[in-house]
Design an enzyme around this catalytic site. Structure first.
Site, mmCIF file in Angstrom:
data_model
loop_
_atom_site.group_PDB
_atom_site.id
_atom_site.type_symbol
_atom_site.label_atom_id
_atom_site.label_comp_id
_atom_site.label_asym_id
_atom_site.label_seq_id
_atom_site.Cartn_x
_atom_site.Cartn_y
_atom_site.Cartn_z
ATOM 1 N N LYS A 105 0.845 -1.204 0.000
ATOM 2 C CA LYS A 105 0.000 0.000 0.000
ATOM 3 C C LYS A 105 0.881 1.255 0.000
ATOM 4 C CE LYS A 105 -3.879 -2.406 2.043
ATOM 5 N NZ LYS A 105 -4.584 -2.880 3.229
ATOM 6 N N GLN A 140 -4.924 -1.497 9.691
ATOM 7 C CA GLN A 140 -4.776 -2.826 9.086
ATOM 8 C C GLN A 140 -5.312 -3.896 10.043
ATOM 9 O OE1 GLN A 140 -3.540 -3.356 5.893
ATOM 10 N NE2 GLN A 140 -4.031 -5.505 6.132
ATOM 11 N N ASP A 169 -11.256 3.150 4.644
ATOM 12 C CA ASP A 169 -11.732 1.792 4.370
ATOM 13 C C ASP A 169 -13.209 1.619 4.722
ATOM 14 O OD1 ASP A 169 -10.979 -0.437 3.027
ATOM 15 O OD2 ASP A 169 -9.848 -1.360 4.668
#
Ligand code: NAP
Length: 284
Positions: A49, A93, A116
Site C-alpha cells: 500500500k 490494518q 476503508d
C-alpha cells in the site's frame, strides 16, 4: 467459450494512474496506516500500500506498533492522526492482536478520514444507499464489473460471506446498483442452489475452490475475493474450472487483490476532497 478474464492488475494500474494525475492537480495528500503486531501477511499488504501510494504521489505515514502495544496506546495514536491536519486518510490494518478490541479502534476513527469505510457512520451511509467511504475490496469488485460492462441493475447477485470488510458492503453496493441480492454465509442451507441462479457471484469466504463449475450459471460474472495460502501457492474460493462456464471471471491472483490497493488510493484522494470541501461529507 472461456470466460472473459477480468484483469484486476490492468484496471488497477489504470486507476492508480488516474489517482496520480488527480493528486498532481489537487496538491498534497497524505495516507496514514496503523499496523499492530507481527502478522507477516499484514506487513506485506502495508508495504504494498505504501509503495503504491508513493507511486501515485501520495505522502504516507507508516505506524507499525509492536504486538504488545496496549489498546489505550493504539487509540491514542489513532486520535492523534484524527487531529493532525496533514493526514487525510487513515487505514487501520486488520487483523489486530487478540488483546486489541478492533471494533473500538475502527469506531475511534474520524469518519471523514476512514478510507476503508469501516466506521459505523460510513457503513450506515452505505446501508442507506448513499455511500461516502466504502471498503476497498468490494469497491474494487464493482469497479471491475463496470469496467467489463457487466450489467448489474435487475440481475440476481449472490454474495458468499457476510463480513463487515467484504461480504456485507459488497451486498449493499450491489443493492445500491439495483441488483437483486442474496447473502450467503456459513449457515446457508443450499449454497449451490443459490449460486446456480446468480448472474453475479462474489465469493469472499477463504475456502479453497468452494465455488465449483457445477454451481455457476452459464454466462455469470464471478468475482473471486477469498484467498488461502497453500503449499501450491495462493488459491482462491473459485475453482479455475469455472472459467469453462462463466461469462466473466477474475483471475487469482491478479483480480480483486490489486483492485483493493487502487481503490484505497482513490478513497484517500476522496478523503482529501471531503476535508477541503470539494465534496460534501454530511455531518462535518
Ligand atoms: P471472514 O471475516 O472470515 O468472513 C468469512 C465469511 O465466510 C463469513 O461471513 C462466513 O460466514 C462465511 N463462510 C464461512 N464458511 C462458509 C461456507 N462454507 N459457505 C458459505 N459461507 C461461509 O473473512 P473476510 O475478511 O470477509 O475475508 C474473506 C476472504 O477474502 C478471506 O480469504 C480473505 O483473505 C480474503 N480477502 C481478500 C481480499 C482481496 O483483496 N482479494 C481483501 C480482503 C479479504 P459466517 O458469517 O456465518 O461465519
Amino acid at each position: 467459450m472461456p470466460a472473459v478474464v477480468m484483469d484486476g492488475k490492468a484496471l488497477a494500474a489504470r486507476i492508480r494512474g488516474e489517482v496520480a494525475t488527480e493528486v498532481a492537480a489537487f496538491g498534497r495528500v497524505e495516507l496514514a496506516t496503523v499496523l499492530v503486531g507481527n502478522d507477516p501477511a499484514s506487513h506485506v499488504y502495508i508495504d504494498a500500500k505504501h509503495k503504491a501510494a508513493a507511486e501515485a504521489g501520495i505522502h504516507t505515514r507508516d505506524l507499525r506498533l509492536s504486538a504488545g502495544t496496549t489498546q489505550e496506546e493504539v487509540l491514542r495514536r489513532v486520535r492523534e492522526l484524527n487531529d493532525d491536519p496533514d493526514v487525510h486518510g487513515i487505514l487501520v490494518q486488520l487483523p489486530m492482536p487478540a488483546h486489541i478490541d478492533e471494533e473500538a479502534v475502527t469506531r475511534a476513527l474520524l469518519p471523514v478520514k476512514d478510507v476503508d469505510g469501516l466506521h459505523p457512520v460510513n457503513a450506515g451511509y452505505l446501508y442507506l444507499g448513499t455511500p461516502l467511504h466504502i471498503p476497498a475490496t468490494p469497491g474494487g469488485c464493482l469497479a471491475l464489473l463496470d469496467a467489463y460492462g457487466v450489467e448489474i441493475a435487475g440481475r440476481e447477485a449472490v454474495v458468499i460471506g457476510r463480513s463487515e470488510l467484504v461480504g456485507r458492503p459488497a451486498a449493499m453496493l450491489l443493492l445500491t446498483r439495483h441488483a437483486t441480492v442474496i447473502m450467503c454465509h456459513s449457515r446457508t442451507a443450499d449454497l449451490a442452489a443459490h449460486c446456480r441462479r446468480a448472474d453475479i457471484v462474489v465469493a469472499a469466504v477463504g475456502i479453497p475452490r468452494l465455488v465449483t463449475e457445477a454451481m455457476v450459471k452459464p454466462g455469470a460474472a464471478v468475482l473471486d475475493v477469498g484467498l488461502t495460502r497453500t503449499e501450491e501457492g495462493i488459491v482462491g474460493d473459485v475453482d479455475p474450472a469455472v472459467a469453462g462456464v462463466a461469462g466473466h471471471l477474475t483471475p487469482m491472483p491478479g483480480g480483486t487483490g490489486p483492485m483493493t490497493i487502487a481503490m484505497l488510493l482513490r478513497s484517500t484522494v476522496k478523503a482529501a476532497r471531503f476535508l477541503n470541501g470539494d465534496l460534501a461529507y454530511p455531518g462535518r
